[in-house]
Scaffold this motif. Structure first.
Motif, PDB file in Angstrom:
ATOM      1  N   ARG A  19       1.290   5.527   0.517  1.00  0.00           N
ATOM      2  CA  ARG A  19       0.718   6.737   1.100  1.00  0.00           C
ATOM      3  C   ARG A  19       1.801   7.802   1.180  1.00  0.00           C
ATOM      4  O   ARG A  19       2.996   7.490   1.229  1.00  0.00           O
ATOM      5  CB  ARG A  19       0.127   6.471   2.480  1.00  0.00           C
ATOM      6  N   PRO A  20       1.399   9.070   1.222  1.00  0.00           N
ATOM      7  CA  PRO A  20       2.377  10.138   1.412  1.00  0.00           C
ATOM      8  C   PRO A  20       2.896  10.128   2.845  1.00  0.00           C
ATOM      9  O   PRO A  20       2.145   9.872   3.797  1.00  0.00           O
ATOM     10  CB  PRO A  20       1.596  11.417   1.142  1.00  0.00           C
ATOM     11  N   THR A  80       0.866  -1.166   0.000  1.00  0.00           N
ATOM     12  CA  THR A  80       0.000   0.000   0.000  1.00  0.00           C
ATOM     13  C   THR A  80       0.906   1.220   0.000  1.00  0.00           C
ATOM     14  O   THR A  80       2.016   1.197   0.546  1.00  0.00           O
ATOM     15  CB  THR A  80      -0.928   0.031   1.235  1.00  0.00           C
ATOM     16  N   CYS A 124      10.559   3.571   0.104  1.00  0.00           N
ATOM     17  CA  CYS A 124      10.120   4.953  -0.051  1.00  0.00           C
ATOM     18  C   CYS A 124      10.776   5.564  -1.279  1.00  0.00           C
ATOM     19  O   CYS A 124      11.751   5.027  -1.818  1.00  0.00           O
ATOM     20  CB  CYS A 124      10.458   5.781   1.179  1.00  0.00           C
ATOM     21  N   GLU A 142       4.702   3.193  -9.033  1.00  0.00           N
ATOM     22  CA  GLU A 142       3.796   4.122  -8.343  1.00  0.00           C
ATOM     23  C   GLU A 142       4.291   5.557  -8.485  1.00  0.00           C
ATOM     24  O   GLU A 142       3.495   6.477  -8.667  1.00  0.00           O
ATOM     25  CB  GLU A 142       3.661   3.739  -6.866  1.00  0.00           C
ATOM     26  N   LEU A 160       6.701   9.231  -0.986  1.00  0.00           N
ATOM     27  CA  LEU A 160       5.765   8.109  -0.993  1.00  0.00           C
ATOM     28  C   LEU A 160       6.326   6.963  -0.169  1.00  0.00           C
ATOM     29  O   LEU A 160       7.501   6.608  -0.313  1.00  0.00           O
ATOM     30  CB  LEU A 160       5.529   7.624  -2.423  1.00  0.00           C
ATOM     31  N   THR A 216       4.355  11.740   6.341  1.00  0.00           N
ATOM     32  CA  THR A 216       4.124  12.934   7.155  1.00  0.00           C
ATOM     33  C   THR A 216       5.357  13.125   8.040  1.00  0.00           C
ATOM     34  O   THR A 216       6.246  12.257   8.085  1.00  0.00           O
ATOM     35  CB  THR A 216       2.881  12.768   8.060  1.00  0.00           C
TER      36      THR A 216
END
Length: 189
Positions: free
Chosen positions: A19-20, A17, A86, A119, A75, A22
């Motif tokens: 996701r950005p 999966t 990443c 991605e 990412l 943080t």
């Protein structure tokens, strides 16, 4: 395809999966990047730079800057909540810069890196309309450059100097390091 066959056909990369990142992810990102490129732990994978550089690959300040960049995103690729890989993307006009690409050493070679790159390409083209992905790679990393070439990147012959004397980027073990720019055309989807 029957469900059991589909499940059997899944690769490790299929279950990722994205996701950005943080600012809460910064410490984990620093650890991931360091483990993929520097020190003895990096030798478990094939992306190690330990024969070229000692010292750090990145730091909290650099990763925080990437995560909070107004024209960028880092990412994360996770499986079951575990951070496996990443990459950093930064919008630069009609192209996007691709960097900080790291896969946990024990997970390299199983398609995770290929999935992250895919991605990144999807995001840069689809979200930003980028026509090209560009990056820099240490010229002496022939194996890594060959991997990128197999994935559609082209060498440009455009070089930039290694930042000798700036230990934030590592301590060089040789005096001839430099970066080469690689580019890949993207299809806007």
């Amino acid at each position: 395809m029957p469900e059991t066959t589909r499940e059997a056909a899944e690769t490790a990369a299929d279950r990722l999966t994205f996701r950005p990142a943080t600012t809460a992810d910064v410490a984990a990102l620093v650890e991931l990047v360091e483990s993929a490129y520097r020190g003895d732990s990096s030798r478990a994978g094939w992306t190690t730079e330990a024969d070229l550089l000692e010292g750090q690959r990145t730091d909290v300040e650099g990763v925080t800057a990437a995560v909070t960049h107004p024209d960028g995103v880092v990412l994360l690729a996770e499986r079951d909540g575990e951070l496996l890989a990443c990459c950093q993307l930064e919008r630069r006009g009609e192209h996007a810069y691709f960097g900080m690409f790291s896969v946990r050493p024990g997970r390299q070679g199983g398609g995770v890196g290929r999935a992250v790159l895919g991605e990144a390409e999807r995001f840069a083209a689809g979200e930003w309309g980028a026509a090209e992905l560009e990056m820099t790679v240490i010229e002496q990393r022939a194996d890594l450059i060959a991997w990128y070439e197999r994935r559609g990147f082209h060498r440009t012959g455009v070089y930039s100097p290694f930042p000798y004397g700036d230990e934030r980027f590592g301590i060089p073990l040789r005096s001839d390091l430099r970066f080469e720019k690689l580019v890949k055309a993207l299809t806007v989807r």
